[in-house]
Design a protein around this motif. Sequence first.
Motif, PDB file in Angstrom:
ATOM      1  N   TYR A  45       0.815  -1.211   0.000  1.00 39.40           N
ATOM      2  CA  TYR A  45       0.000   0.000   0.000  1.00 39.40           C
ATOM      3  C   TYR A  45       0.850   1.264   0.000  1.00 39.40           C
ATOM      4  O   TYR A  45       0.346   2.348  -0.275  1.00 39.40           O
ATOM      5  CB  TYR A  45      -0.970   0.004   1.186  1.00 39.40           C
ATOM      6  CG  TYR A  45      -2.187  -0.836   0.920  1.00 39.40           C
ATOM      7  CD1 TYR A  45      -3.276  -0.305   0.248  1.00 39.40           C
ATOM      8  CD2 TYR A  45      -2.241  -2.162   1.312  1.00 39.40           C
ATOM      9  CE1 TYR A  45      -4.397  -1.072  -0.017  1.00 39.40           C
ATOM     10  CE2 TYR A  45      -3.356  -2.943   1.050  1.00 39.40           C
ATOM     11  CZ  TYR A  45      -4.426  -2.387   0.378  1.00 39.40           C
ATOM     12  OH  TYR A  45      -5.532  -3.153   0.113  1.00 39.40           O
ATOM     13  N   ASN A  49      -3.001   1.881  -3.883  1.00 36.29           N
ATOM     14  CA  ASN A  49      -4.060   0.973  -3.436  1.00 36.29           C
ATOM     15  C   ASN A  49      -4.183  -0.268  -4.310  1.00 36.29           C
ATOM     16  O   ASN A  49      -4.440  -1.356  -3.808  1.00 36.29           O
ATOM     17  CB  ASN A  49      -5.410   1.694  -3.393  1.00 36.29           C
ATOM     18  CG  ASN A  49      -5.540   2.608  -2.199  1.00 36.29           C
ATOM     19  OD1 ASN A  49      -4.759   2.529  -1.260  1.00 36.29           O
ATOM     20  ND2 ASN A  49      -6.514   3.489  -2.230  1.00 36.29           N
ATOM     21  N   SER A  53      -3.481  -3.815  -2.691  1.00 38.75           N
ATOM     22  CA  SER A  53      -4.524  -4.830  -2.535  1.00 38.75           C
ATOM     23  C   SER A  53      -4.118  -6.141  -3.200  1.00 38.75           C
ATOM     24  O   SER A  53      -4.385  -7.220  -2.673  1.00 38.75           O
ATOM     25  CB  SER A  53      -5.859  -4.338  -3.097  1.00 38.75           C
ATOM     26  OG  SER A  53      -5.796  -4.154  -4.495  1.00 38.75           O
ATOM     27  N   TYR A  56      -1.453  -7.712  -0.878  1.00 41.77           N
ATOM     28  CA  TYR A  56      -2.119  -8.125   0.358  1.00 41.77           C
ATOM     29  C   TYR A  56      -2.949  -9.387   0.125  1.00 41.77           C
ATOM     30  O   TYR A  56      -2.883 -10.343   0.896  1.00 41.77           O
ATOM     31  CB  TYR A  56      -3.010  -6.995   0.892  1.00 41.77           C
ATOM     32  CG  TYR A  56      -3.701  -7.352   2.188  1.00 41.77           C
ATOM     33  CD1 TYR A  56      -3.094  -7.084   3.408  1.00 41.77           C
ATOM     34  CD2 TYR A  56      -4.949  -7.977   2.193  1.00 41.77           C
ATOM     35  CE1 TYR A  56      -3.722  -7.415   4.602  1.00 41.77           C
ATOM     36  CE2 TYR A  56      -5.571  -8.318   3.374  1.00 41.77           C
ATOM     37  CZ  TYR A  56      -4.962  -8.036   4.570  1.00 41.77           C
ATOM     38  OH  TYR A  56      -5.582  -8.378   5.739  1.00 41.77           O
ATOM     39  N   ASN A  57      -3.738  -9.391  -0.935  1.00 46.16           N
ATOM     40  CA  ASN A  57      -4.587 -10.541  -1.234  1.00 46.16           C
ATOM     41  C   ASN A  57      -3.757 -11.779  -1.559  1.00 46.16           C
ATOM     42  O   ASN A  57      -4.147 -12.894  -1.219  1.00 46.16           O
ATOM     43  CB  ASN A  57      -5.550 -10.219  -2.370  1.00 46.16           C
ATOM     44  CG  ASN A  57      -6.597  -9.214  -1.962  1.00 46.16           C
ATOM     45  OD1 ASN A  57      -6.839  -8.992  -0.779  1.00 46.16           O
ATOM     46  ND2 ASN A  57      -7.218  -8.583  -2.940  1.00 46.16           N
ATOM     47  N   TYR A  99     -11.252  -9.042   8.942  1.00 49.20           N
ATOM     48  CA  TYR A  99     -10.348  -8.586   7.886  1.00 49.20           C
ATOM     49  C   TYR A  99     -10.422  -9.554   6.727  1.00 49.20           C
ATOM     50  O   TYR A  99     -10.080 -10.719   6.854  1.00 49.20           O
ATOM     51  CB  TYR A  99      -8.904  -8.489   8.377  1.00 49.20           C
ATOM     52  CG  TYR A  99      -8.688  -7.383   9.377  1.00 49.20           C
ATOM     53  CD1 TYR A  99      -8.804  -6.063   8.992  1.00 49.20           C
ATOM     54  CD2 TYR A  99      -8.379  -7.672  10.696  1.00 49.20           C
ATOM     55  CE1 TYR A  99      -8.624  -5.032   9.909  1.00 49.20           C
ATOM     56  CE2 TYR A  99      -8.193  -6.657  11.622  1.00 49.20           C
ATOM     57  CZ  TYR A  99      -8.313  -5.346  11.218  1.00 49.20           C
ATOM     58  OH  TYR A  99      -8.127  -4.348  12.124  1.00 49.20           O
ATOM     59  N   LYS A 102      -8.872  -7.526   0.162  1.00 46.31           N
ATOM     60  CA  LYS A 102      -9.026  -6.091  -0.076  1.00 46.31           C
ATOM     61  C   LYS A 102      -9.471  -5.792  -1.503  1.00 46.31           C
ATOM     62  O   LYS A 102      -9.035  -6.430  -2.458  1.00 46.31           O
ATOM     63  CB  LYS A 102      -7.693  -5.367   0.173  1.00 46.31           C
ATOM     64  CG  LYS A 102      -7.069  -5.632   1.523  1.00 46.31           C
ATOM     65  CD  LYS A 102      -7.912  -5.115   2.649  1.00 46.31           C
ATOM     66  CE  LYS A 102      -7.190  -5.313   3.979  1.00 46.31           C
ATOM     67  NZ  LYS A 102      -8.015  -5.059   5.108  1.00 46.31           N
ATOM     68  N   PHE A 107      -7.915   0.496   1.383  1.00 44.63           N
ATOM     69  CA  PHE A 107      -7.469  -0.548   2.312  1.00 44.63           C
ATOM     70  C   PHE A 107      -8.618  -1.025   3.205  1.00 44.63           C
ATOM     71  O   PHE A 107      -8.682  -2.194   3.570  1.00 44.63           O
ATOM     72  CB  PHE A 107      -6.317  -0.034   3.177  1.00 44.63           C
ATOM     73  CG  PHE A 107      -5.838  -1.023   4.197  1.00 44.63           C
ATOM     74  CD1 PHE A 107      -5.014  -2.077   3.826  1.00 44.63           C
ATOM     75  CD2 PHE A 107      -6.218  -0.925   5.526  1.00 44.63           C
ATOM     76  CE1 PHE A 107      -4.566  -3.006   4.761  1.00 44.63           C
ATOM     77  CE2 PHE A 107      -5.781  -1.845   6.473  1.00 44.63           C
ATOM     78  CZ  PHE A 107      -4.948  -2.878   6.075  1.00 44.63           C
ATOM     79  N   LYS A 108      -9.515  -0.133   3.536  1.00 42.34           N
ATOM     80  CA  LYS A 108     -10.600  -0.473   4.458  1.00 42.34           C
ATOM     81  C   LYS A 108     -11.751  -1.219   3.791  1.00 42.34           C
ATOM     82  O   LYS A 108     -12.641  -1.717   4.479  1.00 42.34           O
ATOM     83  CB  LYS A 108     -11.122   0.793   5.135  1.00 42.34           C
ATOM     84  CG  LYS A 108     -10.087   1.433   6.049  1.00 42.34           C
ATOM     85  CD  LYS A 108     -10.635   2.651   6.720  1.00 42.34           C
ATOM     86  CE  LYS A 108      -9.594   3.235   7.661  1.00 42.34           C
ATOM     87  NZ  LYS A 108     -10.123   4.305   8.483  1.00 42.34           N
ATOM     88  N   ASP A 109     -11.756  -1.312   2.482  1.00 43.41           N
ATOM     89  CA  ASP A 109     -12.825  -2.019   1.761  1.00 43.41           C
ATOM     90  C   ASP A 109     -12.441  -3.474   1.571  1.00 43.41           C
ATOM     91  O   ASP A 109     -11.506  -3.780   0.828  1.00 43.41           O
ATOM     92  CB  ASP A 109     -13.077  -1.358   0.395  1.00 43.41           C
ATOM     93  CG  ASP A 109     -13.594   0.064   0.507  1.00 43.41           C
ATOM     94  OD1 ASP A 109     -14.197   0.385   1.536  1.00 43.41           O
ATOM     95  OD2 ASP A 109     -13.391   0.837  -0.442  1.00 43.41           O
ATOM     96  N   THR A 110     -13.159  -4.361   2.261  1.00 41.90           N
ATOM     97  CA  THR A 110     -12.858  -5.797   2.172  1.00 41.90           C
ATOM     98  C   THR A 110     -14.089  -6.576   1.745  1.00 41.90           C
ATOM     99  O   THR A 110     -15.198  -6.042   1.734  1.00 41.90           O
ATOM    100  CB  THR A 110     -12.362  -6.362   3.526  1.00 41.90           C
ATOM    101  OG1 THR A 110     -13.482  -6.512   4.401  1.00 41.90           O
ATOM    102  CG2 THR A 110     -11.313  -5.480   4.167  1.00 41.90           C
TER     103      THR A 110
END
Length: 115
Positions: A45, A49, A53, A56-57, A99, A102, A107-110
Amino acid sequence: MSKSLLHIEGLIVLLVTIYFYASMDWSWWLFFLCLLVPDISMLGYVINNSIGSTIYNFGHTYVIPLMLIILSIVLNQDKMLALSMIWIAHIGMDRTIGYGLKYPSNFKDTHLQKV
C-alpha cells in the motif's frame, strides 16, 4: 447471515489449524513469532491501493499455503509444513475478526466488511 458465516468459517479454520499444529508438537515460539508475518504484505500500500490490494490478497488467500502444505508433505519438510499451518492460522484469524480480502478502492474495503 452470510457475513456471520464467513466469520465462523474463519474461526473454525483458526481452531482446526491450531489443533493440528499442537498435535505435531511444534514450537509455540515459532507460531507466535510468525503469526503476523503475512501482514508484511500490507507494505504494498506504500506504492498505491491497486498494487497494495494485489500483494495483500496474495498473502491472504488459502491457495498458496495449501499448496505449500501439499509440497511439504510430498517433500517431507516439517518446517515448511509448520510455517504453512501458521500462515493458514493467520488467515483464519483475520477472517474471524473481519479482515477480508481487499478491494483496490481502499485498504478499508474488504469482502467481509468496511474496516
